[in-house]
Write a protein that holds these residues in place. Structure first.
Motif, PDB file in Angstrom:
ATOM      1  N   GLN A 389      32.282  51.551  42.917  1.00  0.00           N
ATOM      2  CA  GLN A 389      32.437  50.849  44.180  1.00  0.00           C
ATOM      3  C   GLN A 389      33.459  51.069  44.973  1.00  0.00           C
ATOM      4  OE1 GLN A 389      33.384  46.417  43.753  1.00  0.00           O
ATOM      5  NE2 GLN A 389      33.327  46.907  41.464  1.00  0.00           N
ATOM      6  N   LEU A 390      33.415  50.731  46.214  1.00  0.00           N
ATOM      7  CA  LEU A 390      34.596  50.896  47.191  1.00  0.00           C
ATOM      8  C   LEU A 390      34.320  49.621  48.011  1.00  0.00           C
ATOM      9  CD1 LEU A 390      36.696  52.303  48.686  1.00  0.00           C
ATOM     10  CD2 LEU A 390      35.190  53.251  50.250  1.00  0.00           C
ATOM     11  N   THR A 391      35.179  48.683  47.753  1.00  0.00           N
ATOM     12  CA  THR A 391      35.186  47.305  48.128  1.00  0.00           C
ATOM     13  C   THR A 391      36.218  46.800  49.274  1.00  0.00           C
ATOM     14  OG1 THR A 391      34.206  46.526  45.991  1.00  0.00           O
ATOM     15  CG2 THR A 391      35.086  44.749  47.393  1.00  0.00           C
ATOM     16  N   VAL A 392      35.845  46.274  50.487  1.00  0.00           N
ATOM     17  CA  VAL A 392      36.742  45.773  51.419  1.00  0.00           C
ATOM     18  C   VAL A 392      37.089  44.313  51.204  1.00  0.00           C
ATOM     19  CG1 VAL A 392      37.087  45.193  53.752  1.00  0.00           C
ATOM     20  CG2 VAL A 392      36.176  47.371  53.109  1.00  0.00           C
ATOM     21  N   ILE A 393      38.278  43.825  51.033  1.00  0.00           N
ATOM     22  CA  ILE A 393      38.464  42.595  50.350  1.00  0.00           C
ATOM     23  C   ILE A 393      39.139  42.011  51.499  1.00  0.00           C
ATOM     24  CG2 ILE A 393      39.644  40.890  48.611  1.00  0.00           C
ATOM     25  CD1 ILE A 393      39.249  43.070  46.641  1.00  0.00           C
ATOM     26  N   LEU A 394      38.588  41.000  52.266  1.00  0.00           N
ATOM     27  CA  LEU A 394      39.238  40.535  53.508  1.00  0.00           C
ATOM     28  C   LEU A 394      40.002  39.418  53.349  1.00  0.00           C
ATOM     29  CD1 LEU A 394      35.819  39.952  55.381  1.00  0.00           C
ATOM     30  CD2 LEU A 394      37.549  41.843  55.907  1.00  0.00           C
ATOM     31  N   ASP A 395      41.338  39.364  54.063  1.00  0.00           N
ATOM     32  CA  ASP A 395      42.144  38.465  53.671  1.00  0.00           C
ATOM     33  C   ASP A 395      41.766  37.044  54.061  1.00  0.00           C
ATOM     34  OD1 ASP A 395      43.899  40.585  53.674  1.00  0.00           O
ATOM     35  OD2 ASP A 395      45.301  40.114  55.322  1.00  0.00           O
ATOM     36  N   GLU A 396      40.840  36.641  54.846  1.00  0.00           N
ATOM     37  CA  GLU A 396      40.294  35.533  55.349  1.00  0.00           C
ATOM     38  C   GLU A 396      38.688  35.586  55.350  1.00  0.00           C
ATOM     39  OE1 GLU A 396      42.102  33.554  58.422  1.00  0.00           O
ATOM     40  OE2 GLU A 396      43.836  33.314  57.418  1.00  0.00           O
TER      41      GLU A 396
END
Length: 491
Positions: A389-396
């Motif tokens: 996987q390639l996952t974008v984890i948002l700050d909020e």
């Protein structure tokens, strides 16, 4: 008799005795000459063996992969003296559903194939676009050829009736021909019952589509001097025929195999009609193995054209593709044409602050964060396996209204992740804020996805956007150029 030093040697010896620096200077000159020559040779050999930039590495890997995949089978076929497609194709008897062969050979055949599918609903709009944007002069030099590639008699009759009712003048003037390849053409090639076709299976849909175009090309071989492939879900730029004629005139004394627009797959590809039997046979050999982009790329290279030749400006644009590929989803996934993305430069993604995580192998100069940046850097991995996987984890958490994922090189789509899916995540947990709940957003189509969320609830309070590998090619490089996110700022 003893021999002493000659007069010259004696003088030199005496001179060195008085000036010892001369010997040092002579030694230093020889020494530094050897060092410089050795350094030059070392630089030369290093430059031969080392790619100038890191991007060369995966290009070399791609070429090696192509050579291994197609090996001698394609070379042997292309060197076959007759250059004919298999006998089951060259001797087919096609059914004429509308129109007839033109009385004289035209300059250009515009060919497309269509069947019952989410894209097929745009067939009439595509034909209307071709005729609407072309002048009477242009129409005198082209033939539009449609292959209705579906065995369902009800669909065939209904579709032909609509075509005849809408385009009777074009049919009577010999500008439009509608054909149907018999079921016998697909025997031993296609075993899946077409009426229960699963359109969410991208690879299967693509393979069937290449067979349909192979039969289309076989029929079109003697209709004109040149053949242009389009699809049943595009609109055309005004006067695209004249633009193509200008490109042909500009390259009339230069060898070429394929000219292409920026569209992926089979759309927007221009070739010589005399190459159609060979290209059709090539698709029939490898329709199960690769995407249309890779097959056309390899065919072009085998024919001696190393670099792509682009038709300019952009000539074709896709109508929005419905989410009927994936029923029960509250969003619309479009086919993300790069020309559409570049055309509207004001539609810049928001990409709110985030960190990017991956469990794939990373390279020093192509880190995961590059895929989320808005510049032209990218993430590159030498191998992607199912489950990676390639996952974008948002700050909020944010309210997402659109997600776009672009993989592979812009034009030829090398290093595309052809089989993967994108998910939206919520309920972040732990120090790393990984999401614990994911909702399916869309499947990649030829390595790309563009989804606009119709209902706010689907994109409400999204904390993660995950690209998940489902079934990639083994031992292949994968490039992720962009993961773009648009946010609703009004809520």
């Amino acid at each position: 008799m003893e021999y002493g030093l000659s007069g010259t040697d004696t003088c030199l010896s005496r001179f060195q005795g008085k000036h010892p620096m001369l010997g040092i200077m002579r030694w230093s000159f020889r020494h530094y000459t050897i060092i410089l020559a050795g350094s030059g040779l070392l630089w030369f050999f290093i430059s031969l063996g080392t790619p100038k930039i890191n991007e060369d590495i995966y290009l070399l890997e791609t070429k090696r992969s192509l050579d291994q995949k197609f090996s001698s089978k394609s070379e042997e076929y292309l060197q076959w003296s007759s250059y004919n497609v298999p006998s089951r194709v060259s001797h087919l008897t096609y059914q004429y559903l509308a129109g007839a062969l033109p009385l004289e050979k035209k300059t250009l055949t515009v060919g497309l194939s269509s069947m019952q599918s989410p894209t097929g609903k745009y067939l009439m709009s595509t034909l209307r676009s071709v005729f609407k944007v072309s002048s009477n002069y242009e129409l005198r030099h082209i033939t539009v050829l449609v292959h209705l590639a579906d065995p369902d008699p009800y669909w065939l009759n209904e579709t032909v009736s609509i075509i005849i009712s809408l385009f009777t003048p074009q049919i009577l003037r010999g500008q439009l021909i509608v054909i149907h390849a018999p079921s016998a053409a697909y025997q031993h090639l296609w075993s899946q019952p077409h009426i229960v076709f699963n359109f969410s299976d991208v690879k299967t849909f693509r393979s069937k589509q290449m067979l349909d175009y192979a039969f289309l090309m076989s029929f079109a071989a003697n209709l004109s001097d040149y053949f242009l492939m389009i699809k049943d879900d595009i609109r055309c730029t005004p006067n695209f025929v004249t633009i193509i004629q200008q490109e042909l005139e500009a390259r009339k004394d230069k060898p070429w195999t394929i000219m292409e627009s920026a569209n992926r797959g089979l759309a927007g590809k221009l070739c010589h009609s005399m190459d159609l039997p060979k290209l059709a046979g090539f698709l029939l050999l490898f329709y199960k193995d690769e995407s249309p982009d890779m097959l056309l790329l390899h065919f072009r290279i085998l024919q001696g054209q190393k670099d792509p030749i682009h038709l300019s400006p952009f000539l074709f644009y896709h109508f929005d593709r419905s989410s009927s590929y994936f029923p029960n989803n509250s969003h619309t996934c479009e086919e993300p044409d790069n020309e559409k993305f570049q055309e509207d430069s004001s539609d810049i993604p928001d990409n709110p602050p985030a960190v990017v995580y991956t469990d794939m192998q990373t390279l020093q100069n192509h880190l995961p964060q590059n895929a989320y940046s808005l510049d032209e850097t990218f993430f590159l991995t030498p191998n992607a396996l199912p489950g990676h996987q390639l996952t974008v984890i948002l700050d909020e958490g944010v309210n997402v209204i659109r997600v776009q994922v672009l993989t592979g090189t812009p034009i030829e789509k090398l290093q595309s992740l052809e089989e993967g899916k994108v998910e939206l995540g919520s309920n972040p947990a732990g120090q790393s804020k990984h999401c614990t709940k994911y909702t399916f957003l869309g499947q990649l189509w030829d390595g790309q996805l563009d989804c606009r969320l119709k209902h706010r609830q689907t994109g409400h309070n999204v904390s993660c956007v995950r690209l998940l590998v489902t079934s990639p090619r083994d031992n292949s490089w994968v490039m992720v150029r962009h993961i773009n996110i648009w946010v609703n700022h009004e809520e």
